[in-house]
Design a protein around this motif. Sequence first.
Motif, mmCIF file in Angstrom:
data_model
loop_
_atom_site.group_PDB
_atom_site.id
_atom_site.type_symbol
_atom_site.label_atom_id
_atom_site.label_comp_id
_atom_site.label_asym_id
_atom_site.label_seq_id
_atom_site.Cartn_x
_atom_site.Cartn_y
_atom_site.Cartn_z
ATOM 1 N N ASP A 1 31.953 46.766 -51.079
ATOM 2 C CA ASP A 1 32.093 48.130 -51.581
ATOM 3 C C ASP A 1 30.757 48.628 -52.122
ATOM 4 O O ASP A 1 30.356 48.282 -53.227
ATOM 5 C CB ASP A 1 33.163 48.160 -52.670
ATOM 6 C CG ASP A 1 33.419 49.539 -53.236
ATOM 7 O OD1 ASP A 1 32.897 50.525 -52.691
ATOM 8 O OD2 ASP A 1 34.171 49.624 -54.227
ATOM 9 N N TRP B 1 33.711 52.613 -58.859
ATOM 10 C CA TRP B 1 35.023 51.975 -58.955
ATOM 11 C C TRP B 1 35.162 51.248 -60.287
ATOM 12 O O TRP B 1 36.153 51.398 -60.994
ATOM 13 C CB TRP B 1 35.216 51.012 -57.788
ATOM 14 C CG TRP B 1 36.647 50.620 -57.586
ATOM 15 C CD1 TRP B 1 37.518 51.134 -56.688
ATOM 16 C CD2 TRP B 1 37.372 49.621 -58.333
ATOM 17 N NE1 TRP B 1 38.746 50.519 -56.822
ATOM 18 C CE2 TRP B 1 38.684 49.588 -57.823
ATOM 19 C CE3 TRP B 1 37.050 48.762 -59.367
ATOM 20 C CZ2 TRP B 1 39.666 48.730 -58.311
ATOM 21 C CZ3 TRP B 1 38.027 47.908 -59.870
ATOM 22 C CH2 TRP B 1 39.317 47.904 -59.337
ATOM 23 N N HIS C 1 38.606 44.443 -58.818
ATOM 24 C CA HIS C 1 37.784 44.909 -57.710
ATOM 25 C C HIS C 1 37.798 43.917 -56.559
ATOM 26 O O HIS C 1 37.761 44.310 -55.388
ATOM 27 C CB HIS C 1 36.354 45.186 -58.174
ATOM 28 C CG HIS C 1 35.540 45.895 -57.152
ATOM 29 N ND1 HIS C 1 34.599 45.249 -56.394
ATOM 30 C CD2 HIS C 1 35.559 47.183 -56.736
ATOM 31 C CE1 HIS C 1 34.049 46.124 -55.565
ATOM 32 N NE2 HIS C 1 34.614 47.302 -55.751
ATOM 33 N N HIS D 1 40.776 44.741 -54.706
ATOM 34 C CA HIS D 1 40.532 46.014 -54.018
ATOM 35 C C HIS D 1 39.729 45.795 -52.734
ATOM 36 O O HIS D 1 40.093 46.302 -51.671
ATOM 37 C CB HIS D 1 39.805 46.979 -54.955
ATOM 38 C CG HIS D 1 39.258 48.198 -54.310
ATOM 39 N ND1 HIS D 1 40.055 49.230 -53.852
ATOM 40 C CD2 HIS D 1 37.988 48.567 -54.030
ATOM 41 C CE1 HIS D 1 39.293 50.171 -53.327
ATOM 42 N NE2 HIS D 1 38.037 49.792 -53.426
#
Length: 98
Positions: free
Chosen positions: A34, A40, A21, A24
């Motif tokens: 995020d 996710w 993550h 990401h």
Amino acid sequence: MSSVLTQEIVLDALERAAAAHGVHETEELGGVYDEEWPSWYAAHMAGTLADHGVGADSLKLALERAAAAHAEHEQSTGAKDADWPRWYAAHMTPSLAS
């Protein structure tokens, strides 16, 4: 037949999701936080935990509950918890294993 889900298995899945993550957020979101991270993480962890009978929906719910409880934990201690994956795993495993 699903195998026994342990706290260490959940911890490993959380740590792998956290690492992925981070990439990401950096590479795909341009460093933006995020807000949808539980979804996710759940999607990422679902593949790892599928053999244990745990799906993305139950993971997302467990992550959201752990996040809320962890925020209260940090507020009560007055400090950021650097070992949050272990705390989350301990919080999440009982509900996921049942």
